[in-house]
Scaffold this active site. Sequence first.
Site, short mmCIF file in Angstrom:
data_model
loop_
_atom_site.label_atom_id
_atom_site.label_comp_id
_atom_site.label_asym_id
_atom_site.label_seq_id
_atom_site.Cartn_x
_atom_site.Cartn_y
_atom_site.Cartn_z
N SER A 93 -9.36 1.64 3.35
CA SER A 93 -8.63 2.47 2.38
C SER A 93 -7.50 1.52 1.60
O SER A 93 -6.85 1.76 0.57
CB SER A 93 -7.83 3.51 3.00
OG SER A 93 -6.90 2.83 4.01
N SER B 133 -9.57 -0.53 7.58
CA SER B 133 -8.87 -0.25 6.18
C SER B 133 -8.42 -1.33 5.62
O SER B 133 -8.03 -1.35 4.55
CB SER B 133 -8.06 0.78 6.11
OG SER B 133 -8.63 2.15 5.99
N LYS C 55 0.79 -1.12 -0.13
CA LYS C 55 0.03 -0.05 0.04
C LYS C 55 0.84 1.19 -0.10
O LYS C 55 1.75 1.20 0.82
CB LYS C 55 -0.75 -0.05 1.26
CG LYS C 55 -1.81 0.96 1.31
CD LYS C 55 -2.82 0.97 2.73
CE LYS C 55 -3.93 1.70 2.99
NZ LYS C 55 -4.62 1.73 4.12
#
Lengths: 528, 478
Positions: free
Chosen positions: A171, A195, A95
């Site tokens: 996210s 997330s 990420k």
Amino acid sequence: MELYAQSAYELTRLLHSRQVSALEILESVLKRIEAVDGRPGTLDPGEFTEEDRRKVHAFITLTAERARAQAQEVDRKLAAGEDPGLLAGVPFTVKDIFCVQGTPSTAGSRILANFVAPYTATPVARMEAAGGVMVGKVNLDEFTYGSSNESSAFQPCPRNPWNPDRVPGGSSGGSTASVAAREVPLSLGSDTAGSIRQPAAFCGVVGMKPTYGRVSRYGMIAFGSSLDCPGPIARDVRDAALMLQVIAGQDHHDSTAAALEVPQYVALLEGGVKGMRIGLSPDYFRIAIPDIQTGEYALQPLPEAFSAAVHRAAAALADMGAEIIENVPMPNTRYGIPAYFVISRVEAASNLHRFDGVKYGYRTSQPVQDLRSLYRKSRAEGFGLQPKLRILMGMYVSAAQYSEQYYRRALQVRSLIRRDFEQAFDPQGEYRLDALLTPTTPTTAFGFGEVYGDTVLMQYADQLTVPANHAGVPGISIPAGFASDGMPIGIQFLGADFTEEKILRIARAYEIATQSEEWRKACPQERQ
Amino acid sequence: MTDYEAVIGLETHIQLNTLTKIFCACKADSWNAAPNTNICPVCSGLPGVLPVLNEKAVEKAMLLAAAMHAQIQSLSFFDRKNYFYPDLPKGYQISMYEAPLATGGYLDLPLPQNEARRVRIAKLHLEEDAGKTKNAGGKRLIDFNRCGVPLVEMVTSPDLRSAEEAAQYLTRLRQLLRWLGVSEADMEKGHLRCDANVSIRPRGAAYLNPKTEIKNVNSIDAVREAVQKEIERQAREMEAGHTIESWTLEWDEDSGKLKKMRSKETEADYRYFHEPDLLPLHISEEWKKSILTALPELPLERRQRFVTQYGLPEYDADILTAERSLSDYYEQTVKAYGGDPKKVSNWLMNDVLRMLNEKGMTADQLRLLPAHLAEIIRLIDEGVINNATGKSLLEKVQASGETPAAIVAREGLAKVSDDAAIRSICQEVIAENPAEVENYRNGKATLMGWFVGQVMRKMRGKADPNLARAILEELLAQ
């Protein structure tokens, strides 16, 4: 099965038995990415095409050359008889909230688009040291602020591999999309309110938020520093355990990383659930939505498919010898989101102070008269809507005259949520749970544009995941079938502090119990 | 004119002399380093970094807190103090606010006539330093080297009553910091920084008037001068019927003038909250004990003890306790010598201090050890050497590291007290100088000194001058 579709565990086995090389694995993965991912997110995407609509768009930065060098090093070690590490040859994505030396580390924001990190985050460094091969940095909500990936400054943003018109969640949506689309078997995500777990549920993969302090946060660009947890995303529980094994543990760069020994998660994985006490709480089968006008909560039951998935799982685990404890009260669950709204934004606003156009990142190209206008213009142009909303809210609720009313109060609520878990897991208490079993999300993946724009509603997608962040306890979301819209449903196991091996074991038991079920054969549609 | 008294509080920032910075592994000391060369991702606030507390900084702050008679807290927290400034790379300073390292505390400042002023400590906590900004050629230049240097912020209550007391406080604080070994405390190098809050009121009043804050004072003399000028300015304003406004003033060293920096705006809101990246700071009894066993006798206590135990004048005691190793040296010499402590004090104040100043050394760096000095004094007492030889021995021991006795033996410096040897030299001198002998015998008694000098010269200073004089008197009387 193609190499790219294999599990991390299987890949290391193939590698160690010399049936494949790390480079072969990597090339298979790169080919797969080329086939399904489409163009990476950029700041200036131009027209969105039908071709774009059908692709995954997990990546911001593909690091193919760096990956080739790493794969060659793994192959060299193997040839030289050296130990290449637990994750030898396993491709993974990261990420783009983690700094990786020499690569753009953007946080999905214009303000960091040109930032190339001079150092590597601890969990990434550990994966690479264990022979893992990072193939690139994947998209996310800007600074992780969101639950759909739509807020990224880098567009096109990731799309759900099960249905390209649905969001992947967020996210860590780029991470879960890259894993679900079989681009890579593992991805490193981060979880501040859900997330990792929410997009894992939306994308039908396994995502784990470890205990706060189990995995070092060093090198992860901070959102809510007291809530943020890096964690593994994988397609099955064994791979998640393998990855956690590698990234967990004390770190002299992070004083909040616990000085505790890391258990052998993989070895302990199939210990079964016999005698374990697994709880169900009514407070996780309804969601509270505040009326924007009155502020009153309306309680709504979850869609039937979600409670059914959870009850099926409970029954399967009971069949394997677990004891199911019903009606465990978790009364403060409904306050998780409001308290989170306050605490995370106070921390976020402070964490965003460093992005000021002075040292690195975006600086306005407009003429400025003084320092203040340099700050103001750089931040106004560099931050997207979500960071700005968090700064406004965070500055408001931490101001001297409001702090008592909001921030302090939110911290008290946080303590109450923590107490719910302490009582549920207390070995001398009434419930003595080993884990709490809940749905991960109140809905399946929603469509693009359906929720985005309503920041409050978007936040409520995290209602069932955020209590674990407040309390610091570990949680794992695993796939548990599909809803009538054809989208994956996730269920969640929450455990006491530092009992990751227990919830991994329970999750693995559920996988074993359901391995022959029809829904497990489903695959995200191929897009080529 | 109304009789005013000044009300002064000092806000000090003390740079701790740890090896590394407070939250990263960079060197704490960047003296003479080029800008931005002593930095790392952590202290320059890159995205994703985390602070890790340097325990040595905590330990030094604990020593200081204990020496200030403050209560070290078993649980304290770091907070974030949020504000924007280019030399603050994170946009917040990690400091302590709600639960500081220590509370309370005081310093009893000695005043003339054996009085003391109790200066209470209102605030004592640990924090990180920010970088430096300077303007040059229309540009603002930033140096992050100082970012993350450990500081103790220590603020006094408004207990000081004159510019001189403010200067005295800083002198005593500097002495204490060096004594404890927690800071180099060099104001010129910014190891010890001071802002002064000054107000005045009619003598005897109990209320406080609005104060001004004086910043950028970089020496103790400058603090004295700046505070004095501000007291006088405020008195003039009050006499003229004006009210004092809460300005922030800047001391301009070159012109010796105070300049107004800004009117004090409303208090900034720093939005303090607990720093989530650091764990609460627990100081266990064991830890505290292990650190505080190293807490030495404090300078003011030792000063008092030197007066009572050794019967020294306050003046001597003050000088001998100005610096810790000198006072240790004094005590060790007194012990080794066993005689009159005042005599040892005289040797230190007259001769050893001069030697230290000339060489730029501290007492603990001397090769002339306390035992050597004691031996020299004893050799004089016992009449083995004369006073002048004793003084010359100081340098010789310092140069060679040999014991005084060894040097005396090797160089034959012992006084000759053999009557026969001196007598024969005296006879020689008398025989060689008939004219002086005659003058002496005709009544010029002052020539005796000259005769003794001649004898001493011939014997290269080793003669016991008293004995020589007696023999000369005897011979010349014949």
